[in-house]
Design an enzyme around this catalytic site. Structure first.
Site, mmCIF file in Angstrom:
data_model
loop_
_atom_site.group_PDB
_atom_site.id
_atom_site.type_symbol
_atom_site.label_atom_id
_atom_site.label_comp_id
_atom_site.label_asym_id
_atom_site.label_seq_id
_atom_site.Cartn_x
_atom_site.Cartn_y
_atom_site.Cartn_z
ATOM 1 C CG ASP A 1 -1.945 1.000 1.196
ATOM 2 O OD1 ASP A 1 -1.597 2.144 0.624
ATOM 3 O OD2 ASP A 1 -2.793 0.977 1.967
ATOM 4 C CG HIS A 2 3.047 3.891 -3.302
ATOM 5 N ND1 HIS A 2 3.821 4.599 -2.618
ATOM 6 C CD2 HIS A 2 3.457 3.773 -4.397
ATOM 7 C CE1 HIS A 2 5.061 4.726 -3.373
ATOM 8 N NE2 HIS A 2 4.618 3.980 -4.478
#
Length: 468
Positions: free
Chosen positions: A438-439
Protein backbone atom coordinates in the site's frame (compact mmCIF):
# COMPACT_ATOMS: atom_id res chain seq x y z
CA UNK A 1 -47.59 -30.50 28.61
CA UNK A 2 -44.95 -29.84 25.95
CA UNK A 3 -43.96 -26.34 24.98
CA UNK A 4 -42.84 -25.47 21.46
CA UNK A 5 -39.73 -23.25 21.31
CA UNK A 6 -38.41 -21.60 18.19
CA UNK A 7 -34.65 -21.59 17.54
CA UNK A 8 -33.49 -18.77 15.27
CA UNK A 9 -30.27 -18.41 13.27
CA UNK A 10 -28.01 -16.73 15.85
CA UNK A 11 -25.86 -13.64 15.46
CA UNK A 12 -22.75 -14.92 13.69
CA UNK A 13 -20.49 -12.01 14.63
CA UNK A 14 -17.72 -10.47 12.48
CA UNK A 15 -20.31 -8.43 10.58
CA UNK A 16 -21.96 -11.55 9.10
CA UNK A 17 -25.65 -11.09 8.42
CA UNK A 18 -26.67 -14.31 6.65
CA UNK A 19 -25.79 -17.95 6.15
CA UNK A 20 -26.63 -20.68 3.66
CA UNK A 21 -28.04 -24.01 4.80
CA UNK A 22 -25.60 -26.66 3.57
CA UNK A 23 -26.94 -29.78 5.28
CA UNK A 24 -29.62 -30.57 7.81
CA UNK A 25 -28.39 -32.89 10.55
CA UNK A 26 -31.85 -33.68 11.98
CA UNK A 27 -35.27 -34.53 10.58
CA UNK A 28 -38.73 -33.50 11.77
CA UNK A 29 -39.67 -35.93 14.53
CA UNK A 30 -36.09 -36.51 15.70
CA UNK A 31 -35.27 -36.16 19.39
CA UNK A 32 -32.42 -33.70 19.98
CA UNK A 33 -30.33 -33.06 23.08
CA UNK A 34 -29.26 -29.68 24.41
CA UNK A 35 -26.35 -28.31 22.33
CA UNK A 36 -26.66 -31.05 19.71
CA UNK A 37 -25.65 -29.79 16.21
CA UNK A 38 -28.80 -29.59 14.09
CA UNK A 39 -27.68 -27.90 10.85
CA UNK A 40 -24.50 -27.17 8.95
CA UNK A 41 -24.36 -23.65 7.50
CA UNK A 42 -21.87 -21.78 5.35
CA UNK A 43 -21.15 -18.14 6.03
CA UNK A 44 -18.89 -15.76 4.20
CA UNK A 45 -16.16 -16.82 6.64
CA UNK A 46 -16.43 -20.57 7.14
CA UNK A 47 -18.63 -23.68 7.30
CA UNK A 48 -19.88 -24.39 10.83
CA UNK A 49 -22.32 -26.67 12.62
CA UNK A 50 -24.99 -24.87 14.63
CA UNK A 51 -26.01 -26.48 17.95
CA UNK A 52 -29.54 -26.07 19.28
CA UNK A 53 -29.82 -24.76 22.87
CA UNK A 54 -33.02 -26.74 23.47
CA UNK A 55 -33.67 -30.44 24.05
CA UNK A 56 -36.83 -32.11 22.78
CA UNK A 57 -38.57 -33.23 19.59
CA UNK A 58 -38.06 -31.34 16.30
CA UNK A 59 -41.48 -30.25 15.09
CA UNK A 60 -40.53 -28.08 12.07
CA UNK A 61 -37.56 -26.99 9.95
CA UNK A 62 -37.37 -23.73 8.01
CA UNK A 63 -35.49 -23.65 4.71
CA UNK A 64 -34.25 -26.34 2.33
CA UNK A 65 -30.60 -27.10 1.79
CA UNK A 66 -29.15 -24.32 -0.35
CA UNK A 67 -31.45 -21.69 1.14
CA UNK A 68 -29.80 -18.47 2.33
CA UNK A 69 -31.26 -17.12 5.58
CA UNK A 70 -30.65 -13.79 7.32
CA UNK A 71 -29.64 -13.73 10.97
CA UNK A 72 -32.71 -13.90 13.20
CA UNK A 73 -34.72 -16.12 10.86
CA UNK A 74 -36.27 -19.27 12.36
CA UNK A 75 -34.24 -22.45 11.84
CA UNK A 76 -36.47 -24.99 13.57
CA UNK A 77 -38.96 -25.49 16.37
CA UNK A 78 -38.55 -27.94 19.24
CA UNK A 79 -41.23 -29.34 21.52
CA UNK A 80 -39.74 -29.57 25.02
CA UNK A 81 -41.28 -31.61 27.79
CA UNK A 82 -41.31 -28.96 30.54
CA UNK A 83 -42.88 -25.59 29.79
CA UNK A 84 -41.10 -22.47 31.03
CA UNK A 85 -43.31 -20.22 33.06
CA UNK A 86 -43.67 -16.73 31.65
CA UNK A 87 -41.68 -17.44 28.47
CA UNK A 88 -43.03 -16.66 25.02
CA UNK A 89 -43.11 -19.50 22.47
CA UNK A 90 -40.73 -17.71 20.14
CA UNK A 91 -37.58 -19.32 21.49
CA UNK A 92 -36.72 -17.35 24.65
CA UNK A 93 -35.67 -19.39 27.62
CA UNK A 94 -34.00 -22.71 28.16
CA UNK A 95 -36.14 -25.79 28.78
CA UNK A 96 -36.59 -26.70 32.35
CA UNK A 97 -36.64 -23.26 33.91
CA UNK A 98 -34.49 -20.16 34.01
CA UNK A 99 -34.88 -16.53 33.08
CA UNK A 100 -36.39 -15.25 29.88
CA UNK A 101 -33.86 -15.26 27.03
CA UNK A 102 -31.56 -17.76 28.80
CA UNK A 103 -30.16 -20.56 26.61
CA UNK A 104 -27.46 -23.17 26.97
CA UNK A 105 -24.78 -20.60 26.15
CA UNK A 106 -23.45 -22.49 23.11
CA UNK A 107 -25.61 -21.30 20.24
CA UNK A 108 -22.80 -21.34 17.67
CA UNK A 109 -19.24 -22.57 17.74
CA UNK A 110 -17.05 -19.61 18.60
CA UNK A 111 -19.90 -17.38 19.76
CA UNK A 112 -21.99 -17.07 22.89
CA UNK A 113 -25.74 -17.07 23.15
CA UNK A 114 -27.15 -13.95 21.59
CA UNK A 115 -28.99 -11.38 23.66
CA UNK A 116 -32.69 -11.97 24.31
CA UNK A 117 -34.82 -10.97 21.34
CA UNK A 118 -36.59 -7.66 21.62
CA UNK A 119 -40.25 -7.81 22.46
CA UNK A 120 -42.59 -7.39 19.55
CA UNK A 121 -43.65 -3.86 18.82
CA UNK A 122 -47.17 -2.89 17.97
CA UNK A 123 -47.30 -0.37 15.13
CA UNK A 124 -50.41 1.63 14.45
CA UNK A 125 -50.55 2.51 10.74
CA UNK A 126 -51.45 6.12 9.90
CA UNK A 127 -55.14 6.58 9.35
CA UNK A 128 -56.47 8.21 6.19
CA UNK A 129 -58.02 11.68 6.62
CA UNK A 130 -61.48 11.35 8.07
CA UNK A 131 -61.17 7.63 8.59
CA UNK A 132 -61.95 5.93 11.88
CA UNK A 133 -59.01 4.54 13.82
CA UNK A 134 -58.11 1.08 12.55
CA UNK A 135 -57.09 -2.00 14.53
CA UNK A 136 -53.60 -2.27 15.98
CA UNK A 137 -51.24 -4.24 13.72
CA UNK A 138 -48.72 -6.58 15.29
CA UNK A 139 -45.35 -7.00 13.58
CA UNK A 140 -44.10 -10.57 13.65
CA UNK A 141 -40.83 -12.15 12.53
CA UNK A 142 -40.98 -13.56 8.98
CA UNK A 143 -38.53 -16.19 7.77
CA UNK A 144 -36.92 -15.88 4.36
CA UNK A 145 -39.10 -17.73 1.92
CA UNK A 146 -41.89 -18.36 4.43
CA UNK A 147 -45.52 -17.72 3.75
CA UNK A 148 -48.10 -15.61 5.52
CA UNK A 149 -47.90 -15.38 9.27
CA UNK A 150 -44.40 -16.89 9.51
CA UNK A 151 -41.96 -14.14 9.98
CA UNK A 152 -40.78 -10.57 9.86
CA UNK A 153 -41.52 -7.97 7.24
CA UNK A 154 -38.40 -6.02 6.37
CA UNK A 155 -39.47 -2.42 5.96
CA UNK A 156 -41.95 -0.86 8.38
CA UNK A 157 -44.21 1.77 6.96
CA UNK A 158 -44.16 0.31 3.45
CA UNK A 159 -45.17 2.49 0.55
CA UNK A 160 -48.84 2.60 -0.38
CA UNK A 161 -50.00 1.53 -3.84
CA UNK A 162 -50.73 4.59 -5.99
CA UNK A 163 -53.53 2.90 -7.90
CA UNK A 164 -51.35 1.95 -10.90
CA UNK A 165 -49.58 -1.07 -9.36
CA UNK A 166 -46.72 1.08 -8.06
CA UNK A 167 -45.82 2.09 -4.52
CA UNK A 168 -45.52 5.69 -3.43
CA UNK A 169 -42.54 7.08 -1.56
CA UNK A 170 -41.42 5.19 1.54
CA UNK A 171 -39.74 1.85 2.33
CA UNK A 172 -41.06 -1.15 0.43
CA UNK A 173 -42.04 -4.26 2.38
CA UNK A 174 -39.95 -7.27 1.39
CA UNK A 175 -39.81 -10.74 2.87
CA UNK A 176 -36.11 -10.53 3.79
CA UNK A 177 -32.99 -8.38 3.31
CA UNK A 178 -31.86 -10.94 0.73
CA UNK A 179 -34.72 -9.87 -1.54
CA UNK A 180 -33.69 -6.23 -1.29
CA UNK A 181 -30.09 -7.10 -2.15
CA UNK A 182 -31.12 -9.34 -5.07
CA UNK A 183 -33.18 -6.50 -6.53
CA UNK A 184 -30.32 -4.04 -6.11
CA UNK A 185 -27.83 -6.38 -7.81
CA UNK A 186 -30.11 -6.72 -10.82
CA UNK A 187 -30.98 -3.03 -11.08
CA UNK A 188 -34.65 -3.50 -10.19
CA UNK A 189 -36.82 -0.89 -8.47
CA UNK A 190 -38.89 -2.64 -5.81
CA UNK A 191 -41.56 0.05 -6.17
CA UNK A 192 -42.25 -1.19 -9.68
CA UNK A 193 -42.75 -4.84 -8.66
CA UNK A 194 -46.10 -6.33 -7.62
CA UNK A 195 -45.83 -8.40 -4.43
CA UNK A 196 -47.42 -11.85 -4.28
CA UNK A 197 -47.20 -12.08 -0.49
CA UNK A 198 -49.78 -10.96 2.05
CA UNK A 199 -50.56 -7.24 1.86
CA UNK A 200 -48.43 -6.95 -1.28
CA UNK A 201 -45.25 -8.27 0.41
CA UNK A 202 -42.47 -8.76 -2.17
CA UNK A 203 -40.92 -12.22 -2.07
CA UNK A 204 -37.75 -13.62 -3.60
CA UNK A 205 -39.85 -15.36 -6.24
CA UNK A 206 -41.28 -11.99 -7.30
CA UNK A 207 -37.80 -10.56 -7.85
CA UNK A 208 -36.53 -13.65 -9.66
CA UNK A 209 -39.58 -13.58 -11.94
CA UNK A 210 -38.90 -9.94 -12.77
CA UNK A 211 -35.26 -10.72 -13.51
CA UNK A 212 -36.21 -13.55 -15.88
CA UNK A 213 -38.70 -11.27 -17.59
CA UNK A 214 -36.02 -8.58 -18.07
CA UNK A 215 -37.85 -5.99 -16.03
CA UNK A 216 -36.53 -2.45 -16.49
CA UNK A 217 -34.47 -0.98 -13.72
CA UNK A 218 -35.57 1.95 -11.67
CA UNK A 219 -35.31 5.43 -13.07
CA UNK A 220 -32.59 7.05 -10.98
CA UNK A 221 -32.78 10.73 -10.24
CA UNK A 222 -29.68 12.90 -9.97
CA UNK A 223 -29.75 16.42 -8.59
CA UNK A 224 -28.20 18.86 -11.08
CA UNK A 225 -29.16 22.09 -9.33
CA UNK A 226 -31.09 22.97 -6.20
CA UNK A 227 -34.31 23.10 -8.25
CA UNK A 228 -33.70 20.87 -11.30
CA UNK A 229 -33.45 17.06 -11.41
CA UNK A 230 -32.75 14.81 -14.38
CA UNK A 231 -34.03 11.22 -14.45
CA UNK A 232 -32.16 8.46 -16.26
CA UNK A 233 -33.38 4.93 -16.85
CA UNK A 234 -31.23 1.81 -16.93
CA UNK A 235 -32.36 -1.42 -18.56
CA UNK A 236 -30.96 -4.68 -17.29
CA UNK A 237 -29.32 -6.75 -20.03
CA UNK A 238 -29.06 -10.47 -19.39
CA UNK A 239 -26.25 -12.29 -21.18
CA UNK A 240 -26.77 -15.95 -22.01
CA UNK A 241 -24.71 -18.59 -20.21
CA UNK A 242 -24.44 -20.39 -16.91
CA UNK A 243 -24.86 -18.14 -13.87
CA UNK A 244 -23.05 -18.99 -10.65
CA UNK A 245 -24.21 -17.07 -7.55
CA UNK A 246 -21.50 -15.05 -5.78
CA UNK A 247 -22.20 -16.20 -2.25
CA UNK A 248 -20.53 -17.89 0.67
CA UNK A 249 -16.74 -17.92 0.57
CA UNK A 250 -16.60 -16.98 -3.12
CA UNK A 251 -18.86 -13.99 -2.52
CA UNK A 252 -16.82 -12.84 0.48
CA UNK A 253 -13.60 -13.05 -1.56
CA UNK A 254 -15.20 -11.03 -4.37
CA UNK A 255 -16.34 -8.30 -1.98
CA UNK A 256 -12.99 -8.07 -0.21
CA UNK A 257 -10.87 -7.99 -3.37
CA UNK A 258 -13.15 -5.42 -5.00
CA UNK A 259 -12.86 -3.21 -1.93
CA UNK A 260 -9.08 -3.59 -1.97
CA UNK A 261 -8.89 -2.48 -5.60
CA UNK A 262 -11.15 0.52 -4.90
CA UNK A 263 -9.42 1.77 -1.75
CA UNK A 264 -5.75 0.74 -1.82
CA UNK A 265 -3.24 2.43 -4.16
CA UNK A 266 -0.95 -0.58 -4.46
CA UNK A 267 2.40 -1.04 -6.17
CA UNK A 268 4.48 -4.16 -6.82
CA UNK A 269 8.22 -4.83 -6.98
CA UNK A 270 9.95 -8.17 -7.51
CA UNK A 271 13.34 -9.85 -7.50
CA UNK A 272 14.83 -13.25 -8.42
CA UNK A 273 16.69 -15.00 -5.60
CA UNK A 274 18.94 -18.05 -5.41
CA UNK A 275 17.13 -20.37 -2.97
CA UNK A 276 19.69 -23.20 -3.17
CA UNK A 277 21.14 -22.59 0.29
CA UNK A 278 17.67 -22.28 1.85
CA UNK A 279 16.69 -25.66 0.36
CA UNK A 280 19.90 -27.24 1.65
CA UNK A 281 19.33 -25.74 5.11
CA UNK A 282 15.83 -27.24 5.25
CA UNK A 283 17.16 -30.68 4.30
CA UNK A 284 19.78 -30.50 7.08
CA UNK A 285 17.16 -29.37 9.62
CA UNK A 286 14.91 -32.31 8.83
CA UNK A 287 17.80 -34.80 8.83
CA UNK A 288 18.57 -33.75 12.41
CA UNK A 289 15.33 -35.37 13.62
CA UNK A 290 12.24 -33.95 15.29
CA UNK A 291 9.13 -32.53 13.59
CA UNK A 292 9.55 -31.77 9.90
CA UNK A 293 10.06 -28.12 8.93
CA UNK A 294 8.10 -26.93 5.91
CA UNK A 295 9.47 -24.51 3.35
CA UNK A 296 6.46 -22.26 4.01
CA UNK A 297 7.44 -22.09 7.69
CA UNK A 298 10.96 -20.96 6.80
CA UNK A 299 9.57 -18.28 4.49
CA UNK A 300 7.18 -17.18 7.26
CA UNK A 301 10.08 -16.93 9.70
CA UNK A 302 11.91 -14.75 7.18
CA UNK A 303 8.78 -12.58 6.81
CA UNK A 304 8.44 -11.95 10.54
CA UNK A 305 12.14 -11.04 10.77
CA UNK A 306 11.72 -8.61 7.86
CA UNK A 307 8.64 -7.04 9.45
CA UNK A 308 10.61 -6.47 12.65
CA UNK A 309 13.05 -4.40 10.58
CA UNK A 310 10.31 -2.62 8.60
CA UNK A 311 7.35 -2.34 11.04
CA UNK A 312 5.50 0.21 8.87
CA UNK A 313 4.53 -2.67 6.58
CA UNK A 314 2.66 -4.45 9.40
CA UNK A 315 -0.04 -1.80 9.54
CA UNK A 316 -3.44 -0.66 8.36
CA UNK A 317 -4.82 2.69 7.19
CA UNK A 318 -7.68 4.45 8.99
CA UNK A 319 -8.85 6.96 6.37
CA UNK A 320 -11.63 8.32 8.61
CA UNK A 321 -9.03 9.41 11.15
CA UNK A 322 -6.39 9.92 8.43
CA UNK A 323 -3.93 7.79 10.38
CA UNK A 324 -1.61 4.87 9.69
CA UNK A 325 -2.00 2.34 12.50
CA UNK A 326 1.19 0.35 13.06
CA UNK A 327 0.29 -2.97 14.65
CA UNK A 328 2.22 -4.48 17.55
CA UNK A 329 1.66 -8.15 16.65
CA UNK A 330 2.12 -10.09 13.41
CA UNK A 331 -0.83 -12.31 12.54
CA UNK A 332 0.30 -13.97 9.32
CA UNK A 333 -2.29 -14.98 6.74
CA UNK A 334 -1.50 -17.44 3.98
CA UNK A 335 -3.52 -18.18 0.86
CA UNK A 336 -4.98 -21.70 0.67
CA UNK A 337 -6.91 -23.03 -2.32
CA UNK A 338 -9.82 -25.33 -1.47
CA UNK A 339 -12.71 -26.91 -3.34
CA UNK A 340 -14.89 -24.09 -2.00
CA UNK A 341 -12.53 -21.39 -3.25
CA UNK A 342 -9.65 -19.34 -1.91
CA UNK A 343 -9.42 -18.88 1.85
CA UNK A 344 -6.79 -17.09 3.94
CA UNK A 345 -6.26 -18.77 7.34
CA UNK A 346 -4.31 -16.72 9.87
CA UNK A 347 -1.41 -17.84 12.07
CA UNK A 348 -1.88 -15.77 15.21
CA UNK A 349 1.24 -14.41 16.92
CA UNK A 350 3.53 -15.52 14.08
CA UNK A 351 6.30 -13.22 15.33
CA UNK A 352 6.57 -15.26 18.55
CA UNK A 353 6.83 -18.69 16.85
CA UNK A 354 9.87 -20.63 15.74
CA UNK A 355 10.06 -22.73 12.56
CA UNK A 356 8.69 -25.86 14.26
CA UNK A 357 5.69 -24.04 15.72
CA UNK A 358 4.99 -22.33 12.40
CA UNK A 359 5.14 -25.68 10.55
CA UNK A 360 2.65 -27.26 12.96
CA UNK A 361 0.21 -24.36 12.74
CA UNK A 362 0.40 -24.21 8.94
CA UNK A 363 -0.35 -27.95 8.81
CA UNK A 364 -3.32 -27.63 11.18
CA UNK A 365 -4.89 -24.71 9.34
CA UNK A 366 -4.30 -26.22 5.89
CA UNK A 367 -6.04 -29.45 6.90
CA UNK A 368 -8.94 -27.49 8.39
CA UNK A 369 -9.22 -25.48 5.16
CA UNK A 370 -9.40 -28.66 3.07
CA UNK A 371 -12.07 -30.21 5.26
CA UNK A 372 -14.08 -26.99 5.59
CA UNK A 373 -13.75 -26.86 9.38
CA UNK A 374 -12.02 -23.49 9.74
CA UNK A 375 -13.67 -21.29 12.35
CA UNK A 376 -14.31 -17.57 11.87
CA UNK A 377 -11.48 -16.92 14.33
CA UNK A 378 -9.10 -18.85 12.04
CA UNK A 379 -9.97 -16.57 9.12
CA UNK A 380 -9.88 -13.12 10.67
CA UNK A 381 -7.43 -10.72 12.23
CA UNK A 382 -4.57 -11.02 9.74
CA UNK A 383 -2.01 -8.19 9.53
CA UNK A 384 0.21 -9.47 6.68
CA UNK A 385 -0.23 -12.18 4.02
CA UNK A 386 2.22 -14.70 2.55
CA UNK A 387 1.02 -15.96 -0.84
CA UNK A 388 2.78 -19.11 -2.09
CA UNK A 389 1.42 -19.21 -5.65
CA UNK A 390 4.40 -21.32 -6.72
CA UNK A 391 2.36 -24.40 -5.80
CA UNK A 392 0.35 -23.71 -8.97
CA UNK A 393 3.48 -23.96 -11.10
CA UNK A 394 3.81 -20.24 -11.86
CA UNK A 395 6.83 -17.98 -11.44
CA UNK A 396 5.33 -14.58 -10.66
CA UNK A 397 2.20 -12.66 -9.83
CA UNK A 398 0.93 -9.19 -8.89
CA UNK A 399 -1.48 -10.16 -6.11
CA UNK A 400 -4.26 -8.02 -4.67
CA UNK A 401 -3.66 -6.93 -1.08
CA UNK A 402 -5.86 -8.62 1.49
CA UNK A 403 -7.83 -5.60 2.77
CA UNK A 404 -7.35 -3.97 5.30
CA UNK A 405 -3.71 -5.11 5.41
CA UNK A 406 -0.92 -3.02 3.90
CA UNK A 407 1.27 -5.58 2.11
CA UNK A 408 1.63 -9.10 0.72
CA UNK A 409 4.68 -11.19 -0.17
CA UNK A 410 4.30 -13.55 -3.13
CA UNK A 411 6.53 -16.59 -3.69
CA UNK A 412 6.79 -18.30 -7.07
CA UNK A 413 7.93 -21.83 -7.88
CA UNK A 414 11.51 -22.82 -7.12
CA UNK A 415 13.09 -24.25 -10.29
CA UNK A 416 16.61 -25.00 -11.54
CA UNK A 417 17.96 -22.12 -13.68
CA UNK A 418 21.30 -20.90 -14.97
CA UNK A 419 22.77 -18.55 -12.36
CA UNK A 420 26.09 -16.84 -11.80
CA UNK A 421 27.35 -18.21 -8.47
CA UNK A 422 30.73 -17.11 -7.08
CA UNK A 423 31.76 -15.86 -10.52
CA UNK A 424 30.86 -19.11 -12.28
CA UNK A 425 27.81 -20.06 -14.34
CA UNK A 426 25.96 -22.80 -12.49
CA UNK A 427 22.55 -24.40 -12.23
CA UNK A 428 20.89 -23.10 -9.06
CA UNK A 429 17.43 -23.31 -7.44
CA UNK A 430 15.90 -19.93 -8.30
CA UNK A 431 12.67 -18.34 -7.02
CA UNK A 432 10.93 -15.10 -7.95
CA UNK A 433 9.71 -13.02 -5.01
CA UNK A 434 7.09 -10.31 -5.52
CA UNK A 435 6.03 -7.71 -3.00
CA UNK A 436 2.80 -5.72 -3.28
CA UNK A 437 2.37 -2.85 -0.84
CA UNK A 438 0.00 0.00 0.00
CA UNK A 439 1.77 3.14 -1.22
CA UNK A 440 0.03 5.15 1.51
CA UNK A 441 2.03 3.49 4.29
CA UNK A 442 5.49 3.69 2.70
CA UNK A 443 7.49 4.64 -0.37
CA UNK A 444 9.45 2.44 -2.74
CA UNK A 445 12.61 2.66 -0.64
CA UNK A 446 11.00 0.92 2.32
CA UNK A 447 9.31 -1.69 0.12
CA UNK A 448 12.56 -2.35 -1.73
CA UNK A 449 14.47 -2.65 1.55
CA UNK A 450 11.95 -5.21 2.85
CA UNK A 451 12.09 -7.30 -0.31
CA UNK A 452 15.89 -7.15 -0.51
CA UNK A 453 16.19 -8.34 3.10
CA UNK A 454 13.83 -11.26 2.37
CA UNK A 455 15.87 -12.18 -0.73
CA UNK A 456 19.13 -12.00 1.27
CA UNK A 457 17.71 -14.39 3.87
CA UNK A 458 16.58 -16.78 1.12
CA UNK A 459 20.03 -16.72 -0.46
CA UNK A 460 21.97 -16.80 2.83
CA UNK A 461 19.85 -18.24 5.67
CA UNK A 462 22.64 -17.39 8.11
CA UNK A 463 21.45 -13.76 7.86
CA UNK A 464 18.54 -14.82 10.07
CA UNK A 465 20.93 -15.66 12.90
CA UNK A 466 21.15 -11.95 13.66
CA UNK A 467 17.48 -11.96 14.74
CA UNK A 468 17.21 -15.45 16.31
Amino acid sequence: MAQVLEFKLPDLGEGLTEAEIVRWLVQVGDVVAVDQPVVEVETAKAMVEVPCPYGGVVTARYGDEGTELPVGSPLLTVAVGTPVSGTETTGAGAPGGGNEGEGSGNVLVGYGTQAPPARRRRVRPPAAPGAAPGPVREERPLAAGAGAGAGTVNGVGAGVDDGHGRRADGPVAVISPLVRRLARQNGLDLRELPGSGPDGLITRADVEHAVRAGAPAAATTTATTATTRTATTRTTTRASGTRVPLKGVRGAVADKLSRSRREIPDATCWVDADATELMHARVRMNEAGGPKISLLALLARICTAALARFPELNSTVDMDAREIVRLDEVHLGFAAQTERGLVVPVVKGAHTRDAESLSAEFARLTEAARTGTLTPADLTGGTFTLNNYGVFGVDGSTPIINHPEAAMLGVGRIVPKPWVHEGELAVRQVVQLSFTFDHRVCDGGTAGGFLRYVADCVEQPAVLLRTV
